[in-house]
Scaffold this motif. Sequence first.
Motif, short mmCIF file in Angstrom:
data_model
loop_
_atom_site.label_atom_id
_atom_site.label_comp_id
_atom_site.label_asym_id
_atom_site.label_seq_id
_atom_site.Cartn_x
_atom_site.Cartn_y
_atom_site.Cartn_z
N LEU A 1 -25.65 -111.05 -2.83
CA LEU A 1 -26.35 -111.25 -1.40
C LEU A 1 -27.95 -110.69 -1.48
O LEU A 1 -28.75 -111.54 -0.71
CB LEU A 1 -25.73 -110.34 -0.27
CG LEU A 1 -25.98 -110.22 0.93
CD1 LEU A 1 -25.77 -111.55 1.67
CD2 LEU A 1 -25.21 -109.44 1.88
N THR A 2 -28.20 -109.65 -2.05
CA THR A 2 -29.41 -109.00 -1.70
C THR A 2 -30.49 -110.07 -2.79
O THR A 2 -31.42 -110.30 -2.10
CB THR A 2 -29.53 -107.69 -2.65
OG1 THR A 2 -28.58 -106.75 -2.08
CG2 THR A 2 -31.04 -107.19 -2.67
N PRO B 1 -15.64 -121.42 5.39
CA PRO B 1 -14.34 -121.84 5.01
C PRO B 1 -13.39 -120.71 4.14
O PRO B 1 -14.04 -120.01 3.43
CB PRO B 1 -14.71 -123.07 3.97
CG PRO B 1 -16.15 -123.46 4.43
CD PRO B 1 -16.77 -122.02 4.85
N PRO B 2 -12.23 -120.83 4.49
CA PRO B 2 -11.20 -119.76 3.88
C PRO B 2 -11.36 -119.85 2.54
O PRO B 2 -11.53 -120.99 2.08
CB PRO B 2 -10.16 -120.01 4.60
CG PRO B 2 -10.20 -121.38 5.14
CD PRO B 2 -11.38 -121.64 5.63
N SER B 3 -10.97 -118.81 1.86
CA SER B 3 -10.92 -119.22 0.27
C SER B 3 -9.45 -119.76 -0.01
O SER B 3 -8.31 -119.75 0.75
CB SER B 3 -10.68 -117.53 -0.37
OG SER B 3 -11.95 -116.76 0.01
N GLN C 1 -16.80 -106.55 -5.02
CA GLN C 1 -17.57 -106.61 -3.74
C GLN C 1 -19.13 -106.04 -4.08
O GLN C 1 -20.02 -106.43 -3.49
CB GLN C 1 -16.89 -105.52 -2.68
CG GLN C 1 -15.87 -106.23 -2.26
CD GLN C 1 -15.00 -104.90 -1.26
OE1 GLN C 1 -14.84 -103.95 -1.47
NE2 GLN C 1 -14.69 -105.49 -0.13
N TRP C 2 -19.23 -105.14 -5.09
CA TRP C 2 -20.56 -104.78 -5.39
C TRP C 2 -21.10 -105.93 -5.99
O TRP C 2 -22.31 -105.96 -5.85
CB TRP C 2 -20.43 -103.87 -6.81
CG TRP C 2 -20.33 -102.19 -6.22
CD1 TRP C 2 -19.50 -101.29 -6.20
CD2 TRP C 2 -21.38 -101.58 -5.32
NE1 TRP C 2 -19.70 -100.21 -5.46
CE2 TRP C 2 -20.97 -100.13 -5.17
CE3 TRP C 2 -22.68 -101.92 -4.88
CZ2 TRP C 2 -21.51 -99.51 -4.41
CZ3 TRP C 2 -23.62 -101.05 -4.32
CH2 TRP C 2 -22.85 -99.87 -3.99
N TYR D 1 -18.58 -115.62 0.43
CA TYR D 1 -17.32 -115.84 -0.23
C TYR D 1 -16.54 -115.09 -1.07
O TYR D 1 -15.28 -114.61 -1.02
CB TYR D 1 -17.35 -117.16 -0.69
CG TYR D 1 -15.89 -117.93 -1.39
CD1 TYR D 1 -15.32 -118.98 -0.65
CD2 TYR D 1 -15.58 -117.63 -2.74
CE1 TYR D 1 -14.12 -119.41 -1.07
CE2 TYR D 1 -14.55 -118.25 -3.25
CZ TYR D 1 -13.80 -118.95 -2.37
OH TYR D 1 -12.68 -119.78 -2.79
N LEU D 2 -17.39 -114.48 -2.18
CA LEU D 2 -16.60 -113.63 -3.22
C LEU D 2 -16.29 -112.33 -2.62
O LEU D 2 -15.45 -111.64 -2.91
CB LEU D 2 -18.12 -113.27 -4.06
CG LEU D 2 -17.71 -112.38 -5.45
CD1 LEU D 2 -16.58 -113.05 -6.16
CD2 LEU D 2 -19.08 -112.06 -6.15
#
Length: 381
Positions: free
Chosen positions: A162-163, A378-380, A155-156, A344-345
């Motif tokens: 994302l940033t 869209p789902p993983s 998540q990190w 997504y990640l």
Amino acid sequence: MLGNAMRQVDPRRAEAGHWALILLVVQNSALVMIMHHSRNGPTEQGPRYLASTAVLLVEAIKLSASLVFATYDICRSHPSSSISNILLLLRRSVFAPDSWKLILPAALYTLQNSLVYAAISNLDAVTFQVTYQLKILTTVLFSILLLGTSISSRQWAALVLLTFGVALVQVAGPIGNEGWKDRLTSLIQGDLLLEALEAPASGAVKGLLAVLSAAVISGLTCVYFEKLVKDSLATVSLWTRNIQLSFFSLFPALFVGVLWQDGAAIARDGFFAGYKPIVWLTIALQAIGGLIVAVCIAYAGNVAKNFAASLSIVVSYAATALLFRTPMTWPATGGAATVIVAMYLYNGRQMSRTSLLPTSKDSRLSEKATNALFQVLPPSR
């Protein structure tokens, strides 16, 4: 125990969080394009409208709307009460003994706006836009410190992506400035930092310190308000908290922004100088966005809110290219793709579904609400 707690969450709150995240994407996307036109479009005659007056009007509208919603909640809870009793209950809830806690986020919001103004005045647009995206990471850091959230290494990585993606879209998109490539390269290579070290009294240093401080304050303010709302949601309504925040925000907006910063210009040209229909539309969208953000913070959290805001930047980039036929650049398109990959990640199914988005130790929200944003993707597999 966690699963049972989640199943017991009011489904109406989960649904509110779901729609608030979707509405935030739509609202932010429209606001980016309309505000940019209102601030940079040609003016027929007279001066351009002052941002300080718009900020004051936004807070006044948010306060009025929150008063209406809070009054409706009280009427629904006390259907047989008279108007005088309803007003008494409203006054007691708004000016409760703990209402002073909202003074801090109101003051921090004002300080943040002042720092942003100082940063823009001393930095070029590319440096400001890239650096200010650190508020995404500072929000997560304060969520860990104040709310006890848990963020995995995956998540990190998603948050860092994302940033970077949001910064790239903003500086390289059709609304970015010319020469973004040279400034972005200079920023990545650390030339700005070297320049700051060699000239500690330069404007670049002041701007850099201002934007870094604004990013930190943004994260702290958002998470502090989230903690305050969630800790008292069972006894104090969301709209009461919003009334308190808007009420205390009126004073710095009036005295610092309108009177101190732009008092001379207002005395010369008038409070509503430069106001046109598009300006009023911008103010209305900002006020609506403030109300939507409050719902997002209460029922979904700041991390989900940041993802929604990031997705809206991508949507506005694509919409601007389609509606106004502005050329799409490869770097900006790559940044948009990076934002999607980051979402997504972050939402990958390899992790436990109860940890896709952080929850407060004291107030765990519905998984449906906290993951609502990712349902539009869209789902993983």
